[in-house]
Design a protein around this motif. Structure first.
Motif, PDB file in Angstrom:
ATOM      1  N   TRP A  49      27.101 -22.826 -44.517  1.00 41.95           N
ATOM      2  CA  TRP A  49      27.931 -23.179 -43.374  1.00 41.95           C
ATOM      3  C   TRP A  49      27.115 -23.944 -42.347  1.00 41.95           C
ATOM      4  CZ3 TRP A  49      28.034 -22.038 -38.128  1.00 41.95           C
ATOM      5  CH2 TRP A  49      29.213 -22.342 -37.474  1.00 41.95           C
ATOM      6  N   TRP A  50      25.893 -23.483 -42.091  1.00 42.41           N
ATOM      7  CA  TRP A  50      25.033 -24.145 -41.101  1.00 42.41           C
ATOM      8  C   TRP A  50      24.687 -25.569 -41.510  1.00 42.41           C
ATOM      9  CZ3 TRP A  50      24.825 -22.544 -36.405  1.00 42.41           C
ATOM     10  CH2 TRP A  50      25.011 -21.201 -36.116  1.00 42.41           C
ATOM     11  N   ALA A  51      24.457 -25.774 -42.808  1.00 40.15           N
ATOM     12  CA  ALA A  51      24.153 -27.127 -43.292  1.00 40.15           C
ATOM     13  C   ALA A  51      25.357 -28.051 -43.106  1.00 40.15           C
ATOM     14  CB  ALA A  51      23.742 -27.085 -44.756  1.00 40.15           C
ATOM     15  N   ALA A  52      26.553 -27.557 -43.390  1.00 38.60           N
ATOM     16  CA  ALA A  52      27.767 -28.363 -43.234  1.00 38.60           C
ATOM     17  C   ALA A  52      28.002 -28.718 -41.770  1.00 38.60           C
ATOM     18  CB  ALA A  52      28.974 -27.623 -43.807  1.00 38.60           C
ATOM     19  N   VAL A  53      27.892 -27.731 -40.894  1.00 40.22           N
ATOM     20  CA  VAL A  53      28.111 -27.973 -39.460  1.00 40.22           C
ATOM     21  C   VAL A  53      27.033 -28.904 -38.904  1.00 40.22           C
ATOM     22  CG1 VAL A  53      28.111 -26.876 -37.184  1.00 40.22           C
ATOM     23  CG2 VAL A  53      29.389 -25.854 -39.064  1.00 40.22           C
ATOM     24  N   GLY A  54      25.784 -28.666 -39.271  1.00 37.98           N
ATOM     25  CA  GLY A  54      24.694 -29.522 -38.794  1.00 37.98           C
ATOM     26  C   GLY A  54      24.827 -30.953 -39.272  1.00 37.98           C
ATOM     27  N   ALA A  55      25.172 -31.131 -40.544  1.00 35.95           N
ATOM     28  CA  ALA A  55      25.317 -32.479 -41.098  1.00 35.95           C
ATOM     29  C   ALA A  55      26.490 -33.212 -40.454  1.00 35.95           C
ATOM     30  CB  ALA A  55      25.508 -32.404 -42.610  1.00 35.95           C
ATOM     31  N   ALA A  56      27.602 -32.512 -40.256  1.00 36.86           N
ATOM     32  CA  ALA A  56      28.769 -33.138 -39.629  1.00 36.86           C
ATOM     33  C   ALA A  56      28.476 -33.516 -38.180  1.00 36.86           C
ATOM     34  CB  ALA A  56      29.967 -32.198 -39.711  1.00 36.86           C
ATOM     35  N   THR A  57      27.816 -32.633 -37.461  1.00 36.96           N
ATOM     36  CA  THR A  57      27.499 -32.896 -36.058  1.00 36.96           C
ATOM     37  C   THR A  57      26.520 -34.055 -35.929  1.00 36.96           C
ATOM     38  OG1 THR A  57      27.868 -30.572 -35.533  1.00 36.96           O
ATOM     39  CG2 THR A  57      26.593 -31.866 -33.947  1.00 36.96           C
ATOM     40  N   LEU A  58      25.482 -34.040 -36.733  1.00 37.90           N
ATOM     41  CA  LEU A  58      24.486 -35.106 -36.686  1.00 37.90           C
ATOM     42  C   LEU A  58      25.095 -36.445 -37.119  1.00 37.90           C
ATOM     43  CD1 LEU A  58      21.548 -35.705 -36.028  1.00 37.90           C
ATOM     44  CD2 LEU A  58      20.983 -35.192 -38.395  1.00 37.90           C
ATOM     45  N   GLY A  59      25.914 -36.443 -38.158  1.00 35.36           N
ATOM     46  CA  GLY A  59      26.560 -37.671 -38.609  1.00 35.36           C
ATOM     47  C   GLY A  59      27.487 -38.233 -37.544  1.00 35.36           C
ATOM     48  N   ASN A  60      28.223 -37.358 -36.855  1.00 38.92           N
ATOM     49  CA  ASN A  60      29.104 -37.806 -35.786  1.00 38.92           C
ATOM     50  C   ASN A  60      28.305 -38.406 -34.639  1.00 38.92           C
ATOM     51  OD1 ASN A  60      30.733 -37.412 -33.189  1.00 38.92           O
ATOM     52  ND2 ASN A  60      32.255 -37.138 -34.805  1.00 38.92           N
ATOM     53  N   ALA A  61      27.203 -37.781 -34.291  1.00 37.38           N
ATOM     54  CA  ALA A  61      26.372 -38.289 -33.196  1.00 37.38           C
ATOM     55  C   ALA A  61      25.766 -39.648 -33.553  1.00 37.38           C
ATOM     56  CB  ALA A  61      25.271 -37.291 -32.859  1.00 37.38           C
ATOM     57  N   VAL A  62      25.272 -39.789 -34.774  1.00 32.88           N
ATOM     58  CA  VAL A  62      24.664 -41.057 -35.201  1.00 32.88           C
ATOM     59  C   VAL A  62      25.710 -42.178 -35.207  1.00 32.88           C
ATOM     60  CG1 VAL A  62      23.620 -42.259 -37.176  1.00 32.88           C
ATOM     61  CG2 VAL A  62      22.769 -40.017 -36.477  1.00 32.88           C
ATOM     62  N   GLY A  63      26.895 -41.907 -35.746  1.00 33.43           N
ATOM     63  CA  GLY A  63      27.949 -42.917 -35.768  1.00 33.43           C
ATOM     64  C   GLY A  63      28.418 -43.301 -34.377  1.00 33.43           C
ATOM     65  N   SER A  64      28.562 -42.314 -33.501  1.00 32.01           N
ATOM     66  CA  SER A  64      28.985 -42.599 -32.126  1.00 32.01           C
ATOM     67  C   SER A  64      27.935 -43.411 -31.382  1.00 32.01           C
ATOM     68  CB  SER A  64      29.258 -41.292 -31.379  1.00 32.01           C
ATOM     69  OG  SER A  64      30.369 -40.634 -31.932  1.00 32.01           O
ATOM     70  N   LEU A  65      26.666 -43.075 -31.572  1.00 34.90           N
ATOM     71  CA  LEU A  65      25.600 -43.834 -30.915  1.00 34.90           C
ATOM     72  C   LEU A  65      25.507 -45.264 -31.450  1.00 34.90           C
ATOM     73  CD1 LEU A  65      22.811 -41.139 -30.491  1.00 34.90           C
ATOM     74  CD2 LEU A  65      24.113 -42.289 -28.693  1.00 34.90           C
ATOM     75  N   ALA A  66      25.769 -45.432 -32.743  1.00 29.27           N
ATOM     76  CA  ALA A  66      25.760 -46.784 -33.314  1.00 29.27           C
ATOM     77  C   ALA A  66      26.878 -47.626 -32.700  1.00 29.27           C
ATOM     78  CB  ALA A  66      25.921 -46.718 -34.831  1.00 29.27           C
TER      79      ALA A  66
END
Length: 127
Positions: A49-66
């Motif tokens: 669960w932690w890997a899924a939440v962390g990956a989704a959160t990090l991916g969202n942050a990277v895409g938003s910053l891009a």
């Protein structure tokens, strides 16, 4: 979409991360599908669960910053001026409400995927 779901399960947290980046940068990959597949993978024991939440959160942050950086660097022009009028309206909202406008837009479906670009264009602080 089925192929993307299989790729996300096969790649695990990396797949979730890679699918969340374009979704939060405004490309039509629905996060609901990505996160549903991640939930199934968690339920079946393919990822934590932690890997899924962390990956989704990090991916969202990277895409938003891009998308934010794209807004900071670009000046889009279109033939009939519709995009410019919409961006001018966003600029007025940011001038009036500032960071609060971005906060509220991040809570709204569809708006959350696109608010980073006009926020970057208007110079709203990234943090």
């Amino acid at each position: 979409m089925d192929t993307l779901a299989h790729a996300a399960v096969a790649l695990g947290a990396l797949g979730v991360f890679l699918l969340m980046i374009p979704e939060s940068a405004g490309l039509p990959i629905p996060s609901e599908v990505t996160l549903l597949v991640a939930g199934v993978a968690v339920g079946q024991g393919h990822m934590t669960w932690w890997a899924a939440v962390g990956a989704a959160t990090l991916g969202n942050a990277v895409g938003s910053l891009a998308l934010y950086r794209l807004g900071r660097r670009s000046a889009l022009r279109d033939r009939d001026g519709r995009v410019e009028r919409a961006l001018a309206r966003c600029d007025r909202l940011f001038a009036r409400y500032g960071d609060g406008a971005v906060f509220v837009a991040r809570l709204l479906p569809l708006a959350r995927s696109f608010v980073s670009w006009p926020a970057g264009r208007a110079g709203v602080p990234a943090w």
